[in-house]
Every structure is written in C-alpha cells, then in structure tokens.
Design a protein around this motif. Structure first.
Motif, PDB file in Angstrom:
ATOM      1  N   LEU A   9       0.843  -1.160  -0.090  1.00 20.55           N
ATOM      2  CA  LEU A   9       0.007  -0.074   0.092  1.00 20.55           C
ATOM      3  C   LEU A   9       0.792   1.316   0.075  1.00 20.55           C
ATOM      4  O   LEU A   9       0.497   2.269  -0.799  1.00 20.55           O
ATOM      5  N   SER A  10       1.830   1.379   0.807  1.00 18.32           N
ATOM      6  CA  SER A  10       2.864   2.695   0.834  1.00 18.32           C
ATOM      7  C   SER A  10       3.422   2.671  -0.467  1.00 18.32           C
ATOM      8  O   SER A  10       3.557   3.690  -0.949  1.00 18.32           O
ATOM      9  N   SER A  11       3.825   1.720  -1.181  1.00 17.17           N
ATOM     10  CA  SER A  11       4.894   1.753  -2.289  1.00 17.17           C
ATOM     11  C   SER A  11       3.847   2.098  -3.405  1.00 17.17           C
ATOM     12  O   SER A  11       3.916   3.188  -4.238  1.00 17.17           O
ATOM     13  N   CYS A  12       2.571   1.585  -3.389  1.00 13.89           N
ATOM     14  CA  CYS A  12       1.761   2.169  -4.458  1.00 13.89           C
ATOM     15  C   CYS A  12       1.185   3.370  -4.479  1.00 13.89           C
ATOM     16  O   CYS A  12       1.304   4.252  -5.339  1.00 13.89           O
ATOM     17  N   HIS A  13       0.903   3.751  -3.233  1.00 14.20           N
ATOM     18  CA  HIS A  13       0.752   5.120  -3.046  1.00 14.20           C
ATOM     19  C   HIS A  13       1.696   6.183  -3.573  1.00 14.20           C
ATOM     20  O   HIS A  13       1.388   7.164  -4.108  1.00 14.20           O
ATOM     21  N   MET A  14       3.303   5.818  -3.019  1.00 14.47           N
ATOM     22  CA  MET A  14       4.204   6.747  -3.511  1.00 14.47           C
ATOM     23  C   MET A  14       4.221   6.891  -5.044  1.00 14.47           C
ATOM     24  O   MET A  14       4.559   7.663  -5.597  1.00 14.47           O
ATOM     25  N   LEU A  15       4.196   5.901  -5.605  1.00 19.79           N
ATOM     26  CA  LEU A  15       4.388   5.692  -7.096  1.00 19.79           C
ATOM     27  C   LEU A  15       3.350   6.612  -7.529  1.00 19.79           C
ATOM     28  O   LEU A  15       3.670   7.287  -8.754  1.00 19.79           O
ATOM     29  N   TRP A  16       1.912   6.267  -7.448  1.00 20.39           N
ATOM     30  CA  TRP A  16       1.235   7.135  -8.023  1.00 20.39           C
ATOM     31  C   TRP A  16       1.278   8.577  -7.714  1.00 20.39           C
ATOM     32  O   TRP A  16       0.991   9.593  -8.422  1.00 20.39           O
ATOM     33  N   ARG A  43      -5.708   5.449   5.312  1.00 19.13           N
ATOM     34  CA  ARG A  43      -5.748   7.176   5.741  1.00 19.13           C
ATOM     35  C   ARG A  43      -4.288   7.420   5.207  1.00 19.13           C
ATOM     36  O   ARG A  43      -3.371   6.793   5.278  1.00 19.13           O
ATOM     37  N   HIS A  44      -4.279   8.789   5.210  1.00 19.59           N
ATOM     38  CA  HIS A  44      -3.009   9.596   4.869  1.00 19.59           C
ATOM     39  C   HIS A  44      -2.857  10.809   5.841  1.00 19.59           C
ATOM     40  O   HIS A  44      -3.893  11.206   6.127  1.00 19.59           O
ATOM     41  N   GLU A  45      -1.640  10.785   6.464  1.00 16.35           N
ATOM     42  CA  GLU A  45      -1.297  11.825   7.424  1.00 16.35           C
ATOM     43  C   GLU A  45      -0.048  12.678   6.824  1.00 16.35           C
ATOM     44  O   GLU A  45       1.143  12.226   7.234  1.00 16.35           O
ATOM     45  N   PRO A  46      -0.126  13.255   5.652  1.00 12.26           N
ATOM     46  CA  PRO A  46       1.185  13.638   5.069  1.00 12.26           C
ATOM     47  C   PRO A  46       1.733  14.846   5.775  1.00 12.26           C
ATOM     48  O   PRO A  46       1.003  15.626   6.341  1.00 12.26           O
ATOM     49  N   VAL A  47       2.959  14.998   5.652  1.00 11.07           N
ATOM     50  CA  VAL A  47       3.816  16.219   6.274  1.00 11.07           C
ATOM     51  C   VAL A  47       4.423  16.771   5.000  1.00 11.07           C
ATOM     52  O   VAL A  47       5.340  15.939   4.449  1.00 11.07           O
ATOM     53  N   ILE A  48       4.121  17.861   4.850  1.00 12.20           N
ATOM     54  CA  ILE A  48       4.844  18.605   3.497  1.00 12.20           C
ATOM     55  C   ILE A  48       5.655  19.715   3.916  1.00 12.20           C
ATOM     56  O   ILE A  48       5.233  20.588   4.595  1.00 12.20           O
ATOM     57  N   ASN A  88      -4.785   8.232  -3.545  1.00 10.29           N
ATOM     58  CA  ASN A  88      -5.253   7.285  -3.042  1.00 10.29           C
ATOM     59  C   ASN A  88      -6.409   6.575  -3.974  1.00 10.29           C
ATOM     60  O   ASN A  88      -6.692   5.576  -3.927  1.00 10.29           O
ATOM     61  N   LYS A  89      -7.131   7.516  -4.529  1.00 12.43           N
ATOM     62  CA  LYS A  89      -8.235   6.961  -5.447  1.00 12.43           C
ATOM     63  C   LYS A  89      -7.695   6.273  -6.799  1.00 12.43           C
ATOM     64  O   LYS A  89      -8.423   5.520  -7.185  1.00 12.43           O
ATOM     65  N   LEU A  90      -6.429   6.449  -7.050  1.00 16.20           N
ATOM     66  CA  LEU A  90      -5.836   5.779  -8.273  1.00 16.20           C
ATOM     67  C   LEU A  90      -5.020   4.532  -8.025  1.00 16.20           C
ATOM     68  O   LEU A  90      -4.830   3.816  -8.559  1.00 16.20           O
ATOM     69  N   CYS A  91      -4.613   4.280  -6.476  1.00 18.18           N
ATOM     70  CA  CYS A  91      -3.865   3.314  -6.177  1.00 18.18           C
ATOM     71  C   CYS A  91      -4.559   1.889  -6.569  1.00 18.18           C
ATOM     72  O   CYS A  91      -5.622   1.665  -6.041  1.00 18.18           O
ATOM     73  N   PHE A  92      -3.915   1.133  -7.096  1.00 20.50           N
ATOM     74  CA  PHE A  92      -4.398  -0.431  -7.432  1.00 20.50           C
ATOM     75  C   PHE A  92      -4.670  -1.058  -6.278  1.00 20.50           C
ATOM     76  O   PHE A  92      -5.615  -1.559  -6.107  1.00 20.50           O
ATOM     77  N   ILE A  93      -3.783  -1.028  -5.551  1.00 23.82           N
ATOM     78  CA  ILE A  93      -3.758  -1.939  -4.037  1.00 23.82           C
ATOM     79  C   ILE A  93      -4.779  -1.386  -3.261  1.00 23.82           C
ATOM     80  O   ILE A  93      -5.541  -1.998  -2.494  1.00 23.82           O
ATOM     81  N   ALA A  94      -4.510   0.078  -2.941  1.00 26.75           N
ATOM     82  CA  ALA A  94      -5.706   0.632  -1.991  1.00 26.75           C
ATOM     83  C   ALA A  94      -7.191   0.288  -2.681  1.00 26.75           C
ATOM     84  O   ALA A  94      -8.196   0.210  -1.657  1.00 26.75           O
ATOM     85  N   ASN A  95      -7.447   0.358  -3.982  1.00 28.05           N
ATOM     86  CA  ASN A  95      -8.823  -0.026  -4.264  1.00 28.05           C
ATOM     87  C   ASN A  95      -9.184  -1.469  -4.161  1.00 28.05           C
ATOM     88  O   ASN A  95     -10.099  -1.803  -4.633  1.00 28.05           O
ATOM     89  N   LYS A 154      -0.791  22.198  -3.240  1.00 27.91           N
ATOM     90  CA  LYS A 154      -0.879  21.074  -4.314  1.00 27.91           C
ATOM     91  C   LYS A 154      -0.467  19.796  -4.167  1.00 27.91           C
ATOM     92  O   LYS A 154      -1.058  18.948  -4.178  1.00 27.91           O
ATOM     93  N   ALA A 155       0.660  19.786  -3.530  1.00 31.45           N
ATOM     94  CA  ALA A 155       1.318  18.709  -3.044  1.00 31.45           C
ATOM     95  C   ALA A 155       0.550  17.730  -2.003  1.00 31.45           C
ATOM     96  O   ALA A 155       0.189  16.608  -2.096  1.00 31.45           O
ATOM     97  N   GLU A 156      -0.072  18.373  -0.927  1.00 34.39           N
ATOM     98  CA  GLU A 156      -0.792  18.012  -0.193  1.00 34.39           C
ATOM     99  C   GLU A 156      -2.135  17.336  -0.954  1.00 34.39           C
ATOM    100  O   GLU A 156      -2.640  16.252  -0.391  1.00 34.39           O
ATOM    101  N   ALA A 157      -2.879  18.098  -1.301  1.00 37.00           N
ATOM    102  CA  ALA A 157      -3.914  17.566  -2.221  1.00 37.00           C
ATOM    103  C   ALA A 157      -3.885  16.467  -3.110  1.00 37.00           C
ATOM    104  O   ALA A 157      -4.826  15.523  -3.117  1.00 37.00           O
ATOM    105  N   LEU A 158      -2.786  16.380  -3.705  1.00 36.01           N
ATOM    106  CA  LEU A 158      -2.396  14.991  -4.615  1.00 36.01           C
ATOM    107  C   LEU A 158      -2.397  13.744  -3.770  1.00 36.01           C
ATOM    108  O   LEU A 158      -2.702  12.645  -4.360  1.00 36.01           O
ATOM    109  N   HIS A 159      -2.352  13.840  -2.649  1.00 32.64           N
ATOM    110  CA  HIS A 159      -2.461  12.522  -1.740  1.00 32.64           C
ATOM    111  C   HIS A 159      -3.832  11.993  -2.009  1.00 32.64           C
ATOM    112  O   HIS A 159      -3.960  10.806  -2.174  1.00 32.64           O
ATOM    113  N   HIS A 160      -4.820  12.760  -1.851  1.00 30.86           N
ATOM    114  CA  HIS A 160      -5.953  12.178  -2.078  1.00 30.86           C
ATOM    115  C   HIS A 160      -6.223  11.310  -3.294  1.00 30.86           C
ATOM    116  O   HIS A 160      -6.876  10.580  -3.358  1.00 30.86           O
ATOM    117  N   GLU A 161      -5.959  12.379  -4.291  1.00 28.21           N
ATOM    118  CA  GLU A 161      -5.899  11.791  -5.815  1.00 28.21           C
ATOM    119  C   GLU A 161      -5.181  10.617  -5.796  1.00 28.21           C
ATOM    120  O   GLU A 161      -5.530   9.510  -6.415  1.00 28.21           O
TER     121      GLU A 161
END
Length: 158
Positions: free
Chosen positions: A66-73, A148-153, A134-141, A125-132
C-alpha cells in the motif's frame, strides 16, 4: 475495455524440520517468495503466530505494498501537475484485528508520507495530490479497509 495485467509469483515453503506438519509445533513458517528474474524475499509468519522475526511476514508486505503503490501514484501525479518532489519517505502502519476463531482482518492502514517539495508554493497542491493518489492506487482500491493519509509537506526553498 479494461486492460488486463497479470502478475506471477512463486512461493516455496522451507520450514520442514523433518517431520512436516505432523504437529502444529514441528514445522517452521519460513518460506521464500520470488518472481522471475528478481531476488527472493525471505518470509515467514508474524512472530505472534510462531513466525521468524528476522523475515518479512504477509501483513508487513501488505502494508508495504500500500505504501509503495501510493508513493508511485503520488510521484506520477506530482510530475504531471508541476509539483517537484525532491525527497519522500513513509512510515506506514497497519492495524490487524484477530478474531476469536484465530482468523483476522485489517481494520485500517495509515500512511505517513514525509514529502519535501522544491518550493513553498507547491505545498498546497502537493498535499491535495495525496487524495488523488489514493483514488488511483491499485492496491488501495483492492482492499476493504480504509487507507488513511497523514502527510507532512515541507519545502526546500521558502
């Protein structure tokens, strides 16, 4: 039409101590995971379930996937949206609940990405892209629990 992708892995149990599974305590949970042309991953069960603490367990590998898939997207989305990421790390954590019958399930996974962007003007924008992402991540889907995401930018400049 949806495009199909197929993934093949191999698993080989290496935990036979000579008696096979003649008793619950007579075998190790050690095994090797591999895919063609890639290094093997030494795996076992969680130490709570008689596993080898020196090896990855399936639960850790799920959280890592999940972590890897999210990062790549996320990196892809940043690249196509003009957000320049110069560093990224994540301390992901999954919570699994064991049921009375010995089974269990994940109740949640929390990703905690720490992202360094090139300029302060990119942070929103960097923070907002975490939500997007998550919507695209194959594993999360593919899982039935929340991711959930708790980003620090932060930014390198400004």
């Amino acid at each position: 039409m949806a495009k199909e992708h197929h993934y093949q892995t191999q698993l080989r149990w290496t935990g036979n101590r000579g008696e096979g599974t003649s008793h619950y305590r007579t075998y190790d949970r050690d095994h090797l995971l591999s895919a063609n042309g890639k290094p093997e991953i030494a795996a076992s069960s969680d130490p709570s379930f008689r596993g080898n603490p020196q090896r990855y367990n399936p639960e850790e590998l799920l959280v890592a996937s999940l972590s890897s898939c999210h990062m790549l997207w996320y990196l892809h989305l940043c690249a196509v949206n003009g957000v320049v990421v110069v560093d990224y790390s994540d301390s992901a954590e999954g919570t699994m609940l064991e049921t009375e019958d010995g089974g269990g399930y994940f109740s949640t996974v929390v990703l905690r990405p720490v992202v360094l962007v090139k300029e302060a003007g990119m942070k929103e924008k960097a923070e907002a892209l975490h939500h997007e992402a998550n919507k695209l991540c194959f594993i999360a889907n593919s899982v039935r629990f929340p991711v959930r995401h708790e980003p620090v930018i932060s930014s390198a400049i400004g």
